[in-house]
Design a protein around this motif. Structure first.
Motif, PDB file in Angstrom:
ATOM      1  N   ASP A  93      -2.731   1.736   5.529  1.00 33.82           N
ATOM      2  CA  ASP A  93      -3.228   0.275   5.354  1.00 33.82           C
ATOM      3  C   ASP A  93      -1.985  -0.272   4.689  1.00 33.82           C
ATOM      4  O   ASP A  93      -1.758  -1.603   4.919  1.00 33.82           O
ATOM      5  N   HIS A  94      -1.304   0.316   3.917  1.00 36.43           N
ATOM      6  CA  HIS A  94       0.005  -0.483   3.238  1.00 36.43           C
ATOM      7  C   HIS A  94       0.830  -1.021   4.287  1.00 36.43           C
ATOM      8  O   HIS A  94       1.969  -1.701   3.977  1.00 36.43           O
ATOM      9  N   LEU A  95       0.876  -0.661   5.620  1.00 40.20           N
ATOM     10  CA  LEU A  95       1.895  -1.179   6.792  1.00 40.20           C
ATOM     11  C   LEU A  95       1.228  -2.392   7.126  1.00 40.20           C
ATOM     12  O   LEU A  95       2.161  -3.170   7.628  1.00 40.20           O
ATOM     13  N   LEU A  96       0.329  -3.076   6.813  1.00 45.05           N
ATOM     14  CA  LEU A  96      -0.401  -4.428   7.342  1.00 45.05           C
ATOM     15  C   LEU A  96       0.689  -5.486   7.227  1.00 45.05           C
ATOM     16  O   LEU A  96       0.757  -6.358   8.058  1.00 45.05           O
ATOM     17  N   PRO A  97       1.163  -5.475   5.832  1.00 51.45           N
ATOM     18  CA  PRO A  97       2.049  -6.710   5.841  1.00 51.45           C
ATOM     19  C   PRO A  97       3.337  -6.728   6.640  1.00 51.45           C
ATOM     20  O   PRO A  97       3.885  -7.761   6.821  1.00 51.45           O
ATOM     21  N   ARG A  98       3.603  -5.366   7.123  1.00 51.21           N
ATOM     22  CA  ARG A  98       4.638  -5.575   8.026  1.00 51.21           C
ATOM     23  C   ARG A  98       4.498  -6.352   9.236  1.00 51.21           C
ATOM     24  O   ARG A  98       5.528  -6.872  10.053  1.00 51.21           O
ATOM     25  N   TRP A  99       3.189  -6.471   9.525  1.00 54.20           N
ATOM     26  CA  TRP A  99       2.856  -7.329  10.848  1.00 54.20           C
ATOM     27  C   TRP A  99       2.247  -8.345  10.329  1.00 54.20           C
ATOM     28  O   TRP A  99       1.526  -9.048  11.130  1.00 54.20           O
ATOM     29  N   GLY A 100       2.631  -9.066   9.227  1.00 52.04           N
ATOM     30  CA  GLY A 100       1.903 -10.240   8.704  1.00 52.04           C
ATOM     31  C   GLY A 100       0.473 -10.276   8.264  1.00 52.04           C
ATOM     32  O   GLY A 100      -0.318 -11.305   8.320  1.00 52.04           O
ATOM     33  N   LEU A 101      -0.062  -9.160   8.134  1.00 53.74           N
ATOM     34  CA  LEU A 101      -1.563  -9.007   7.889  1.00 53.74           C
ATOM     35  C   LEU A 101      -1.874  -8.568   6.428  1.00 53.74           C
ATOM     36  O   LEU A 101      -1.067  -7.841   5.862  1.00 53.74           O
ATOM     37  N   GLY A 102      -2.867  -9.048   5.573  1.00 54.22           N
ATOM     38  CA  GLY A 102      -3.225  -8.404   4.365  1.00 54.22           C
ATOM     39  C   GLY A 102      -4.776  -8.343   4.421  1.00 54.22           C
ATOM     40  O   GLY A 102      -5.494  -8.614   5.291  1.00 54.22           O
ATOM     41  N   SER A 103      -5.194  -7.741   3.175  1.00 58.29           N
ATOM     42  CA  SER A 103      -6.661  -7.398   3.045  1.00 58.29           C
ATOM     43  C   SER A 103      -7.217  -7.659   1.575  1.00 58.29           C
ATOM     44  O   SER A 103      -6.297  -7.320   0.847  1.00 58.29           O
ATOM     45  N   THR A 104      -8.257  -8.199   1.517  1.00 53.65           N
ATOM     46  CA  THR A 104      -8.906  -8.054   0.145  1.00 53.65           C
ATOM     47  C   THR A 104     -10.274  -8.388   0.300  1.00 53.65           C
ATOM     48  O   THR A 104     -10.954  -8.223   1.418  1.00 53.65           O
ATOM     49  N   ASN A 105     -11.089  -8.273  -0.886  1.00 57.86           N
ATOM     50  CA  ASN A 105     -12.636  -8.360  -0.906  1.00 57.86           C
ATOM     51  C   ASN A 105     -12.816  -9.486  -1.786  1.00 57.86           C
ATOM     52  O   ASN A 105     -12.263  -9.502  -2.878  1.00 57.86           O
ATOM     53  N   LEU A 106     -14.154 -10.028  -1.789  1.00 55.94           N
ATOM     54  CA  LEU A 106     -14.717 -11.249  -2.540  1.00 55.94           C
ATOM     55  C   LEU A 106     -14.933 -10.322  -3.812  1.00 55.94           C
ATOM     56  O   LEU A 106     -14.933 -10.566  -4.994  1.00 55.94           O
ATOM     57  N   VAL A 107     -15.471  -9.045  -3.858  1.00 54.71           N
ATOM     58  CA  VAL A 107     -15.799  -8.313  -5.074  1.00 54.71           C
ATOM     59  C   VAL A 107     -15.052  -7.142  -5.136  1.00 54.71           C
ATOM     60  O   VAL A 107     -15.263  -6.172  -4.002  1.00 54.71           O
ATOM     61  N   ALA A 108     -14.519  -6.469  -6.028  1.00 53.79           N
ATOM     62  CA  ALA A 108     -14.090  -5.254  -6.335  1.00 53.79           C
ATOM     63  C   ALA A 108     -14.898  -4.191  -6.436  1.00 53.79           C
ATOM     64  O   ALA A 108     -14.544  -3.103  -5.945  1.00 53.79           O
TER      65      ALA A 108
END
Length: 178
Positions: free
Chosen positions: A65-80
């Motif tokens: 998943d750490h590679l996502l920013p390489r393709w301009g993508l990111g990830s988060t959640n509303l709640v941790a």
């Protein structure tokens, strides 16, 4: 692995300069937190959808998943806080995640926020309904909002129907600015 103020493990946001799309989920599954990676639940179709739509050049494993920013993508959640089901989260808990989302979008100047499930978008906005795809207005300011089908294997839509919306997102990203 980072921990919250009570010492519980939390999944870190995946975001960096240059991210064009920030995927937003309800919250991580216990398995994702245990593994330390986004969308690590068995049966979750997120990584297949990204590859099949052309958003990534190949299917990634959750531990990549750490590679996502390489393709301009990111990830988060509303709640941790991890839960087995998003139904375990209160509306107020979900809405309390919106300021964090707004800070991420502003800090990294992310142009598009992609909610991975209609329920995620409705919980974040407080709306009672929304269509699939691009939304009128923005929850976070200047970023466009798009509602995608949930990649969860529990979501009732067939993979091909989910893929249609992820491909539309990929096509939107290919458009020239302006």
């Amino acid at each position: 692995m980072t921990r919250d103020t009570a010492g519980a493990p939390v999944l870190q946001d995946l975001v960096a300069e240059g991210v064009q799309v920030l995927f937003v989920g309800f919250n991580p599954s216990p398995r994702s937190v245990q593994q330390g990676h986004h969308y690590a639940g068995r049966g979750n179709q997120f990584w297949r959808l990204l590859a099949a739509s052309g958003l990534t050049p190949r299917p990634l494993r959750p531990e990549e998943d750490h590679l996502l920013p390489r393709w301009g993508l990111g990830s988060t959640n509303l709640v941790a806080r991890p839960t087995v089901s998003a139904a375990e989260l209160s509306r107020s808990e979900l809405r309390a995640g919106v300021p964090h989302l707004r800070r991420l979008v502003a800090r990294y100047q992310i142009p598009l926020v992609a909610y991975t499930g209609k329920g995620v978008y409705l919980a974040a906005t407080g709306k009672s309904q929304a269509p699939w795809g691009m939304q009128d207005g923005s929850l976070t300011g200047d970023a466009a909002d798009v509602v995608l089908p949930s990649p969860s294997g529990l979501a009732r839509l067939p993979f091909a129907e989910k893929l249609r919306d992820y491909r539309a997102l990929a096509e939107w990203l290919q458009r020239p600015p302006g």
